[in-house]
Design a protein around this motif. Structure first.
Motif, PDB file in Angstrom:
ATOM      1  N   GLY A 168       0.833  -1.196   0.000  1.00 49.65           N
ATOM      2  CA  GLY A 168       0.000   0.000   0.000  1.00 49.65           C
ATOM      3  C   GLY A 168       0.864   1.241   0.000  1.00 49.65           C
ATOM      4  N   GLY A 169       0.346   2.312  -0.530  1.00 46.44           N
ATOM      5  CA  GLY A 169       1.078   3.563  -0.549  1.00 46.44           C
ATOM      6  C   GLY A 169       1.122   4.211   0.818  1.00 46.44           C
ATOM      7  N   PRO A 170       1.894   5.300   0.947  1.00 47.90           N
ATOM      8  CA  PRO A 170       1.941   6.022   2.221  1.00 47.90           C
ATOM      9  C   PRO A 170       0.548   6.486   2.637  1.00 47.90           C
ATOM     10  CG  PRO A 170       3.672   6.782   0.744  1.00 47.90           C
ATOM     11  CD  PRO A 170       2.783   5.890  -0.069  1.00 47.90           C
ATOM     12  N   LEU A 352      -3.646  -2.485   0.251  1.00 48.04           N
ATOM     13  CA  LEU A 352      -4.491  -1.505   0.946  1.00 48.04           C
ATOM     14  C   LEU A 352      -4.792  -0.365  -0.019  1.00 48.04           C
ATOM     15  CD1 LEU A 352      -2.700  -1.399   4.424  1.00 48.04           C
ATOM     16  CD2 LEU A 352      -4.513  -2.929   3.638  1.00 48.04           C
ATOM     17  N   GLU A 353      -6.034   0.049  -0.077  1.00 50.94           N
ATOM     18  CA  GLU A 353      -6.445   0.998  -1.111  1.00 50.94           C
ATOM     19  C   GLU A 353      -6.884   2.354  -0.577  1.00 50.94           C
ATOM     20  OE1 GLU A 353      -9.357  -1.018  -3.474  1.00 50.94           O
ATOM     21  OE2 GLU A 353      -7.866  -2.361  -4.386  1.00 50.94           O
ATOM     22  N   GLN A 354      -7.475   2.397   0.610  1.00 49.50           N
ATOM     23  CA  GLN A 354      -7.966   3.681   1.123  1.00 49.50           C
ATOM     24  C   GLN A 354      -6.825   4.455   1.777  1.00 49.50           C
ATOM     25  OE1 GLN A 354     -11.352   3.432   3.718  1.00 49.50           O
ATOM     26  NE2 GLN A 354     -11.355   5.611   4.191  1.00 49.50           N
ATOM     27  N   ASN A 355      -6.731   5.753   1.474  1.00 49.23           N
ATOM     28  CA  ASN A 355      -5.705   6.593   2.073  1.00 49.23           C
ATOM     29  C   ASN A 355      -6.299   7.343   3.265  1.00 49.23           C
ATOM     30  OD1 ASN A 355      -3.851   9.023   2.436  1.00 49.23           O
ATOM     31  ND2 ASN A 355      -2.766   7.866   0.857  1.00 49.23           N
ATOM     32  N   TYR A 356      -5.687   7.155   4.445  1.00 48.66           N
ATOM     33  CA  TYR A 356      -6.174   7.776   5.667  1.00 48.66           C
ATOM     34  C   TYR A 356      -5.409   9.051   6.018  1.00 48.66           C
ATOM     35  CZ  TYR A 356      -8.470   3.271   6.277  1.00 48.66           C
ATOM     36  OH  TYR A 356      -9.250   2.165   6.095  1.00 48.66           O
ATOM     37  N   ARG A 357      -4.303   9.303   5.330  1.00 54.95           N
ATOM     38  CA  ARG A 357      -3.495  10.487   5.621  1.00 54.95           C
ATOM     39  C   ARG A 357      -4.042  11.707   4.912  1.00 54.95           C
ATOM     40  NH1 ARG A 357       2.699   9.876   4.365  1.00 54.95           N
ATOM     41  NH2 ARG A 357       2.480   8.487   6.146  1.00 54.95           N
ATOM     42  N   PHE A 358      -4.487  11.541   3.677  1.00 56.68           N
ATOM     43  CA  PHE A 358      -4.954  12.658   2.877  1.00 56.68           C
ATOM     44  C   PHE A 358      -6.422  12.454   2.498  1.00 56.68           C
ATOM     45  CE2 PHE A 358      -0.414  12.160   1.515  1.00 56.68           C
ATOM     46  CZ  PHE A 358       0.066  13.267   2.207  1.00 56.68           C
ATOM     47  N   GLY A 359      -7.152  13.546   2.418  1.00 61.19           N
ATOM     48  CA  GLY A 359      -8.516  13.488   1.926  1.00 61.19           C
ATOM     49  C   GLY A 359      -8.532  13.233   0.425  1.00 61.19           C
ATOM     50  N   SER A 360      -9.687  12.878  -0.087  1.00 63.01           N
ATOM     51  CA  SER A 360      -9.784  12.503  -1.503  1.00 63.01           C
ATOM     52  C   SER A 360      -9.470  13.666  -2.437  1.00 63.01           C
ATOM     53  CB  SER A 360     -11.197  11.975  -1.799  1.00 63.01           C
ATOM     54  OG  SER A 360     -12.168  12.969  -1.476  1.00 63.01           O
ATOM     55  N   THR A 361      -9.543  14.913  -1.917  1.00 60.55           N
ATOM     56  CA  THR A 361      -9.262  16.076  -2.770  1.00 60.55           C
ATOM     57  C   THR A 361      -7.836  16.591  -2.588  1.00 60.55           C
ATOM     58  OG1 THR A 361     -10.107  17.587  -1.058  1.00 60.55           O
ATOM     59  CG2 THR A 361     -11.687  16.786  -2.716  1.00 60.55           C
ATOM     60  N   ASN A 362      -7.023  15.924  -1.795  1.00 61.27           N
ATOM     61  CA  ASN A 362      -5.655  16.384  -1.557  1.00 61.27           C
ATOM     62  C   ASN A 362      -4.838  16.326  -2.842  1.00 61.27           C
ATOM     63  OD1 ASN A 362      -2.660  15.513  -0.812  1.00 61.27           O
ATOM     64  ND2 ASN A 362      -3.456  16.826   0.824  1.00 61.27           N
ATOM     65  N   GLY A 363      -4.139  17.424  -3.156  1.00 60.18           N
ATOM     66  CA  GLY A 363      -3.383  17.490  -4.404  1.00 60.18           C
ATOM     67  C   GLY A 363      -2.236  16.519  -4.475  1.00 60.18           C
ATOM     68  N   LEU A 364      -1.555  16.286  -3.342  1.00 62.89           N
ATOM     69  CA  LEU A 364      -0.424  15.364  -3.338  1.00 62.89           C
ATOM     70  C   LEU A 364      -0.881  13.941  -3.608  1.00 62.89           C
ATOM     71  CD1 LEU A 364       2.562  14.879  -2.951  1.00 62.89           C
ATOM     72  CD2 LEU A 364       2.216  14.907  -0.472  1.00 62.89           C
ATOM     73  N   LEU A 365      -1.999  13.544  -3.012  1.00 60.66           N
ATOM     74  CA  LEU A 365      -2.545  12.207  -3.258  1.00 60.66           C
ATOM     75  C   LEU A 365      -2.975  12.073  -4.719  1.00 60.66           C
ATOM     76  CD1 LEU A 365      -3.546   9.431  -2.315  1.00 60.66           C
ATOM     77  CD2 LEU A 365      -5.691  10.532  -1.624  1.00 60.66           C
ATOM     78  N   ALA A 366      -3.658  13.091  -5.228  1.00 55.49           N
ATOM     79  CA  ALA A 366      -4.131  13.040  -6.618  1.00 55.49           C
ATOM     80  C   ALA A 366      -2.961  12.977  -7.596  1.00 55.49           C
ATOM     81  CB  ALA A 366      -5.007  14.255  -6.908  1.00 55.49           C
TER      82      ALA A 366
END
Length: 606
Positions: A168-170, A352-366
């Protein structure tokens, strides 16, 4: 497989190896053998386990015209120094045209055998199904309607198998999942002793794993008795296995296995083929081995891409009907099923697929997702529309002549907290706040040139002295393993005066004592590390990252490198780039040649 660089030239080691094999081959020597030997040596240093002759035969490698495949393999099979799998010869040529250095064919075969044997063994869950279901409901209470709780599935998978990979990613909760799993194992063990080892490839990754466990332990929904039995220490892999000075062998191996019931290895994407082979063989057959990592990151600095090969061979988040049926009963989760042939590593890998550190609109995650998908248009749109102060910002790459001036304010703001710290611990903490990452080592946009620029900027600002390498606050990165000091390639420390003597010392994070000091003159080979390559940054996290891409395309630039650089940032990333170079990088995949995927029994691709 790695492409030859511009002005490609074999190293002395490659040429000397080829000459040795030519002498051993005697009358059976041929130009085909010599060029194959050089390529085998060169590709191993480039991170490949083997040379795939069918993909390069009949092409031009640098300025070298390679032979047609049929005549090339015929001449190689005639040479006494080239054998088939299982023969004791310097080079091994398999039925699919993969040419190995013998040692690496042995490593690959041993690792595949050990993993397949371990994957075939269940984790002994049958007697505790009802208890496991109860504990999983308590430890993983959050459920989103219609969505799979992959953390819960990963914990169940690791509980039910002797071998498990959690990728899973960070920010996807790999460490949290493992802490919950450990609590679950301890609950199920009741009063029986459970020996647990936590490990990582580098000292900084081991220290970060231990710190994460300490932070998460207090919030666990379990008894104080269980919390008290959680491990308090983590190891580097070399320390765990018992490194021997000036030797490639370890104290622990198949004949003298590790004394643990559960072995958990974080940052597994950094573990190369040779070390992973020795690790897997050293874990007792009845123990659990759990690998954590991000399959999308760059592979290890040394040869191999083991975690990626394992995930490819197993397939992720696809399960057999029998496993899915038990999982639904224990976890309440409906799992997707495997279609087609069932690989030997089925039911062993969870993504693992859901990211708990960043919201779905976070630019770094996107942005990291766009980069990982190779979507250059989406990446460019995100970078060009990023607002100042956002999680991701960008600017056009300055001209070479303007680079130092452009960096001045960013360098002084980013590294002043390190140089102005009150002690070595504070300096190391400040160093974790900001880092400049580069794709290349050499050149004006590479690590070597940038570190010189950065020191010049800091001297001109009065932050460091005019002369001498042992100044307070200088970050140093080890570039060669030193087993006696337990310092390994990639470990980063900071120079700081000893509180008692005032003499300079190199201070490194330590999973047990917090920090430890080393005399500067005892340091193994090292370099200044205000800026570091993306490859060497693996296993690290920084609050902010400045990712500096070169001004021209390079074979080392790939979407995996950009993704790895971006995901070192926990809060904010800034990218300096030119659009053609970025687009070229996102069009390239960092692939490494090996036969491990086939040896692990992966189904053929349709």
């Amino acid at each position: 497989m790695s492409e030859p660089r511009e002005q490609f030239e074999f190293a002395d080691l490659d040429r000397q190896f080829a000459r040795l094999l030519a002498r051993l081959a005697g009358a059976k020597n041929s130009p085909e053998l010599e060029v194959a030997a050089k390529l085998a040596s060169w590709n191993r240093r480039e991170g490949n386990i083997c040379v795939h002759l069918p993909s390069i035969a009949g092409t031009t490698w640098g300025s070298i015209a390679l032979p047609p495949l049929d005549s090339w393999t015929k001449r190689l099979r005639e040479a006494p120094v080239v054998g088939t799998p299982g023969e004791f010869t310097p080079l091994v040529l398999d039925a699919k045209g993969r040419l190995y250095l013998h040692r690496y064919w042995v490593y690959e075969t041993r690792l595949a055998t050990a993993i397949r044997q371990r994957a075939a063994s269940s984790g002994g869950l049958a007697a505790d199904v009802s208890k496991a279901a109860e504990f999983l409901r308590r430890l993983f209470p959050e459920e989103l309607p219609g969505e799979t709780n992959w953390q819960k599935v990963a914990a169940f998978t690791a509980l039910s198998r002797r071998f498990c990979v959690i990728s899973g990613g960070p920010g996807t909760g790999k460490t949290r999942t493992v802490v919950m799993l450990l609590a679950l194992l301890l609950e199920l063990a009741e009063e029986r002793p459970l020996r647990i080892a936590l490990a990582a490839p580098t000292g900084k990754a081991a220290a970060r794993l231990q710190e994460s466990l300490r932070k998460l332990k207090g919030a666990l929904p379990c008894s104080d008795s269980v919390k008290s039995r959680l491990p308090e220490e983590s190891f580097t892999l070399h320390r765990l296995l018992g490194s021997r000075p000036d030797s490639a062998f370890f104290k622990h191996h198949a004949e003298n296995p590790l004394p643990f019931d559960v072995v958990i290895v974080d940052e597994a994407s950094m573990v190369d083929l040779a070390l992973m082979t020795k690790l897997v063989e050293a874990v007792p057959p009845d123990a659990r081995l759990i690998l954590l990592g991000d399959r999308d990151q760059l592979a290890s600095v040394e040869a191999g891409s083991v975690l990626g090969d394992i995930c490819d061979a197993a397939g992720v988040n696809r399960f057999t009907p029998a496993f899915a049926d038990v999982a639904r009963h224990v976890t309440g989760q409906a799992l997707p099923l495997i279609s087609g042939p069932v690989p030997p590593l089925a039911d062993c890998v969870v993504q693992l697929e859901q990211n708990y550190r960043f919201g779905s609109t976070n630019g770094l995650l996107a942005l990291s997702r766009a980069v990982n998908a190779g979507d250059a248009s989406a990446a460019m749109e995100l970078l060009s529309s990023a607002a100042s102060g956002a999680a991701i910002t960008s600017r056009p790459l300055p001209a070479r002549s303007q680079l130092k001036a452009s960096l001045r304010d960013r360098v002084i703001a980013g590294f002043s907290p390190v140089l102005d710290a009150t002690d070595a611990s504070a300096a190391l903490a400040a160093l974790a706040r900001f880092r400049i990452l580069c794709a290349l080592r050499e050149g004006p946009f590479g690590v070597s040139g940038l570190n010189r620029f950065i020191e010049e900027i800091l001297r001109e600002a009065g932050k460091i002295p005019e002369q001498g390498p042992w100044y307070r606050g200088r970050p140093v990165m080890v570039t060669r393993n030193d087993y006696s000091l337990e310092l390994f390639n990639g470990d980063v420390g900071v120079l700081w005066p000893d509180p008692a003597s005032g003499q300079p010392r190199a201070w490194f994070a330590n999973a047990t004592t917090g920090v430890r000091a080393v005399l500067p003159l005892r340091l193994p080979e090292h370099e200044t590390a205000f800026a570091m390559t993306v490859h060497k940054s693996q296993g690290s996290e920084f609050a902010e990252v400045l990712l500096l891409l070169p001004d021209r395309a390079s074979p080392v630039l790939s979407r995996e490198l950009i993704y790895t650089g971006l995901t070192r940032a926990c809060e904010r990333a800034e990218v300096w780039f030119t659009e053609p170079v970025l687009r070229d990088a996102l069009a390239q995949r960092a692939t490494r040649m090996s036969g491990l995927r086939d040896q692990l029994g992966a189904p053929a691709k349709g």
